[in-house]
Design an enzyme around this catalytic site. Structure first.
Site, PDB file in Angstrom:
ATOM      1  N   LYS A 112     -23.303   3.178   7.511  1.00 37.30           N
ATOM      2  CA  LYS A 112     -23.796   1.808   7.342  1.00 37.30           C
ATOM      3  C   LYS A 112     -23.907   1.212   8.748  1.00 37.30           C
ATOM      4  O   LYS A 112     -23.301   0.173   9.073  1.00 37.30           O
ATOM      5  CB  LYS A 112     -22.827   1.031   6.431  1.00 37.30           C
ATOM      6  N   ASP A 168     -16.571   9.187  -1.383  1.00 33.99           N
ATOM      7  CA  ASP A 168     -15.900   9.051  -2.670  1.00 33.99           C
ATOM      8  C   ASP A 168     -16.930   8.644  -3.726  1.00 33.99           C
ATOM      9  O   ASP A 168     -17.043   9.239  -4.803  1.00 33.99           O
ATOM     10  CB  ASP A 168     -14.819   7.955  -2.519  1.00 33.99           C
ATOM     11  N   ASP A 218     -26.468   2.590   1.157  1.00 37.81           N
ATOM     12  CA  ASP A 218     -27.120   1.976  -0.016  1.00 37.81           C
ATOM     13  C   ASP A 218     -28.393   2.738  -0.359  1.00 37.81           C
ATOM     14  O   ASP A 218     -28.685   3.006  -1.532  1.00 37.81           O
ATOM     15  CB  ASP A 218     -27.396   0.479   0.226  1.00 37.81           C
ATOM     16  N   TYR A 257      -9.476   3.903   3.614  1.00 38.43           N
ATOM     17  CA  TYR A 257      -8.342   4.131   2.716  1.00 38.43           C
ATOM     18  C   TYR A 257      -7.020   4.266   3.472  1.00 38.43           C
ATOM     19  O   TYR A 257      -5.947   4.156   2.888  1.00 38.43           O
ATOM     20  CB  TYR A 257      -8.557   5.387   1.866  1.00 38.43           C
ATOM     21  N   ASP A 284     -19.159  11.346  -6.522  1.00 36.57           N
ATOM     22  CA  ASP A 284     -19.125  11.139  -7.974  1.00 36.57           C
ATOM     23  C   ASP A 284     -20.527  10.962  -8.526  1.00 36.57           C
ATOM     24  O   ASP A 284     -20.871  11.483  -9.593  1.00 36.57           O
ATOM     25  CB  ASP A 284     -18.282   9.905  -8.327  1.00 36.57           C
TER      26      ASP A 284
END
Ligand code: NAD
Length: 354
Positions: free
Chosen positions: A188, A244, A220, A142, A248
């Site tokens: 990852k 992020d 994943d 980001y 959620d």
């Protein structure tokens, strides 16, 4: 008597309604636990823009930096949606987080037995879930440079320095030490070099916490495991973009958005806020659920070292839910009596203050 300076940012929409209830509960606990909270209000978001032309005025930043902790409601609303980006309430929030150096976001996801039906998962999968997502907040894709958008091409860059990984990893391990002593570091590393470094640094930090079990998991798989068997997790430690998404996901498996608190820490003072927004669709109707904010206030007490007070708040919430009191958003899950925002605050304050 211990005394703490609390900067209060009520914000917009339901912000003032829910923060008022959190203060009510904090005051009840402070009296019974014999400490004092001194509150000073500052403007943030749309209300700050309306009064000063700036969604995050200088006084707000200074006031927060001069406090022991910041209690925040929420910002935003339709009224400010068409302003230029730097004037919008959301940019005020980004600015304050940055000014306070808050690089770690901590989100617990705990299921209340009384609200198991609010989860989309089966009872046997969700019952007993108690996990914490520790997300890096100020680095990663980001913020990485170069970034840009051209006619036929757009790009962002995922960057982490060793120092950034180390400091968030330490927070993850410290949190695990207070809990069930397990860290799942999510990355990852099979594809990304930045994740390779992430793993190496997390392994290094882990050496300082021999009691904590560390496992690595690809993002994943982590997304899948969170819905398959969330009970396996204690602390999930991860970077900005993965965190992020996973935070959620973790929130939603335990149910309503009105119940989930968060803490952003790392700088001199921490900021404590519900995960939800300013809910402009119900602002002023007195139906907002104040529990997420009250739980955020409990996290604030934990960070101030007032552990008994924090526990009293959590116990009071459980008791009130067990007795069947519900705000409208969770009324369909076992309500014996539907109460408004203020009544919910009163009930929790009464119980927490004992
Ligand atoms: P939201 O979280 O405000 O609301 C989503 C839905 O959940 C709405 O139907 C709302 O009524 C409901 N809801 C949220 N909190 C509730 C509560 N405590 N009790 C009962 N119901 C509740 O998200 P949104 O609608 O996408 O965004 C509204 C505004 O909030 C936007 O301006 C957005 O930018 C802002 N926002 C702010 C923050 C923040 O301040 N940290 C976070 C997210 C969104």
């Amino acid at each position: 008597m211990k005394q703490y300076k609390i900067a209060v940012l009520k914000g917009d929409g339901i912000g003032p309604e829910i923060v008022n209830e959190a203060i009510k509960v904090l005051n009840a606990v402070a009296t019974s636990e014999n400490f004092k909270l001194e509150y000073t209000e500052f403007l943030l978001g749309g209300s700050a823009y309306d009064k000063t032309g700036d969604p995050c005025p200088k006084e707000t930043i200074e006031g927060c930096l001069n406090s022991d902790a910041v209690l925040f409601g929420a910002i935003g609303g339709y009224k400010w949606d068409n302003l230029p980006k730097e004037k919008r309430p959301e940019s005020g929030l980004l600015k304050i987080r940055k000014a306070l150096g808050l690089f770690a976001n901590i989100r617990p996801a705990v299921i209340f037995d009384e609200l198991i039906e609010a989860s989309t998962l089966k009872e046997e999968v969700i019952k007993g879930v108690d996990l914490l997502v520790v997300r890096e907040l100020t680095g990663g894709i980001y913020f990485g440079k170069p970034r840009g958008k051209e006619k036929d091409k757009a790009y962002n860059t995922m960057v982490y320095t060793k120092e950034e990984i180390e400091r968030i990893a330490r927070i993850g391990f410290e949190e695990a030490m207070k809990r069930r002593k397990k860290v799942t570091s999510v990355d990852k590393a099979n594809v990304l070099e930045v994740s390779e470094l992430w793993r190496e640094v997390v392994e290094e930090v882990a050496k300082d916490y021999p009691e904590v079990a560390l496992e690595h998991m690809y993002v994943d798989n982590a997304a899948m495991q969170l819905v398959r068997n969330p009970k396996q997790f204690d602390v999930i430690l991860t970077g900005n973009i993965f965190g992020d998404i996973l935070s959620d996901e973790a929130s939603m498996i335990v149910g309503s958005i009105g119940l989930l608190p968060s803490a952003s820490i790392g700088g001199k003072v921490g900021l404590f806020e519900p995960i939800h927004g300013s809910a402009p669709d119900i602002a002023g109707e007195k139906i907002a659920n104040p529990i997420a904010t009250i739980l955020s206030a409990a996290m604030m007490l934990d960070f101030l070292g007032e552990l008994n007070g924090a526990e009293k708040i959590r116990k009071a919430i459980k008791k009130v839910l067990k007795e069947g009191y519900r705000t409208k958003d969770i009324a369909s899950f076992g309500a014996k009596r539907v109460v408004n925002t203020e009544e919910m605050g009163d009930l929790i304050a009464e119980n927490a203050g004992n």
